[in-house]
Design a protein around this motif. Structure first.
Motif, PDB file in Angstrom:
ATOM      1  N   ASP A 120       0.818  -1.219   0.000  1.00  0.00           N
ATOM      2  CA  ASP A 120       0.000   0.000   0.000  1.00  0.00           C
ATOM      3  C   ASP A 120       0.850   1.266   0.000  1.00  0.00           C
ATOM      4  O   ASP A 120       0.416   2.316  -0.489  1.00  0.00           O
ATOM      5  N   ILE A 140       8.216   8.267  -4.860  1.00  0.00           N
ATOM      6  CA  ILE A 140       6.924   8.398  -4.167  1.00  0.00           C
ATOM      7  C   ILE A 140       7.064   9.302  -2.936  1.00  0.00           C
ATOM      8  O   ILE A 140       6.279   9.217  -1.996  1.00  0.00           O
ATOM      9  N   ALA A 148       2.330   1.464  -3.921  1.00  0.00           N
ATOM     10  CA  ALA A 148       1.485   1.129  -5.079  1.00  0.00           C
ATOM     11  C   ALA A 148       1.207   2.317  -5.983  1.00  0.00           C
ATOM     12  O   ALA A 148       0.826   2.127  -7.151  1.00  0.00           O
ATOM     13  N   GLU A 149       1.385   3.551  -5.501  1.00  0.00           N
ATOM     14  CA  GLU A 149       1.082   4.716  -6.342  1.00  0.00           C
ATOM     15  C   GLU A 149       2.035   4.825  -7.533  1.00  0.00           C
ATOM     16  O   GLU A 149       1.722   5.508  -8.515  1.00  0.00           O
ATOM     17  N   ASN A 150       3.179   4.166  -7.470  1.00  0.00           N
ATOM     18  CA  ASN A 150       4.078   4.117  -8.623  1.00  0.00           C
ATOM     19  C   ASN A 150       4.134   2.676  -9.115  1.00  0.00           C
ATOM     20  O   ASN A 150       4.862   1.857  -8.572  1.00  0.00           O
ATOM     21  N   PRO A 151       3.355   2.322 -10.148  1.00  0.00           N
ATOM     22  CA  PRO A 151       3.287   0.933 -10.622  1.00  0.00           C
ATOM     23  C   PRO A 151       4.648   0.369 -11.025  1.00  0.00           C
ATOM     24  O   PRO A 151       4.846  -0.850 -10.975  1.00  0.00           O
TER      25      PRO A 151
END
Length: 262
Positions: free
Chosen positions: A165, A192, A168-171
């Motif tokens: 979590d 991030i 995850a904002e940067n795949p």
């Protein structure tokens, strides 16, 4: 008086140390050693086993006994962490030129073979406690193997963990095809908005498992060094944990601690 097998081992050891048998050279066949030393086959094999235990020779199945080639040594110092942090902010072109393994071994990027595998994992009690998350939390598990191209054993066995979590904002941070990442984990976290504040390292040692001994190509009796590295950010969160298994026969660890003046 030395036993018969010790006398045979002494002569072979002297030949290796004198350079008469160089790294990579094949030793005479066991039957030839029997005739040369006028001893039984079990005695010759006991001498060879002694040299194997000392790490001087290695037995290759179906080929014979060979003088062991020295593995590339690794000097791992805690100063590497500031070097990695400084490098994380460099332009990508500079970050691609070198990495932590090159820093520790003196090798060049094109001399290394790198493998990475990403998978899903759940935090066991140990990881959950160190991350400060509930047991069973979703993690990204990343396993790394890096070796010198002319050798077959990796420098270390590395398992790195991230809280899914959190990243995850940067795949791209979930994609093993993006490895090796220029600038390493510190640059990954930087994408991030995470800056590291400190790194804690816990070190102990134990005998290797059979799987570890085989993959690291350890001589009999060689221990492994276990390192757990926990990276904390400027908010005092544990943001990355690495479990590193290092071969005890070719790893030196150097810790330098600057002291403040009185």
């Amino acid at each position: 008086m030395a036993k018969a097998y010790e006398q045979i081992a002494d002569k072979l050891r002297e030949a290796i140390r004198a350079g008469q048998l160089a790294p990579g050279d094949r030793l005479p066949a066991e039957t030839d050693l029997v005739q040369q030393h006028r001893r039984s086959l079990p005695t010759v094999r006991e001498a060879l086993r002694l040299l194997q235990d000392e790490g001087l020779i290695e037995k290759q199945h179906g080929r014979g006994n060979f003088v062991r080639r020295p593995r590339t040594p690794v000097l791992r110092t805690n100063l590497r962490h500031q070097w990695e942090k400084d490098r994380a902010c460099e332009p990508e072109q500079l970050r691609q030129q070198t990495g932590a393994t090159e820093h520790d071994t003196g090798l060049q990027v094109n001399e290394l073979v790198f493998q990475a595998h990403y998978g899903d994992a759940k935090a066991d009690k140990s990881l959950a406690d160190d991350f400060g998350v509930p047991e069973g939390s979703a993690l990204v598990e990343r396993t790394y193997r890096t070796r010198y191209a002319v050798e077959t054993a990796p420098f270390a066995l590395v398992s790195s963990y991230l809280v899914r979590d959190m990243v995850a904002e940067n795949p791209d941070l979930l994609d093993e095809t993006k490895e090796p990442w220029p600038g390493g984990t510190q640059n990954q976290l930087r994408t991030i908005g995470i800056e590291l504040d400190r790194i804690e390292e816990r070190v102990n040692a134990r005998p290797p498992t059979p799987e570890e001994a085989e993959e690291l190509e350890l001589p009999p009796g060689t221990s492994v060094i276990l390192l757990r590295k926990i990276s904390y950010d400027t908010q005092d969160r544990a943001v990355e944990i690495s479990d590193v298994t290092l071969p005890g026969d070719r790893t030196e660890m150097l810790f330098t601690t600057p002291l403040e003046r009185w």
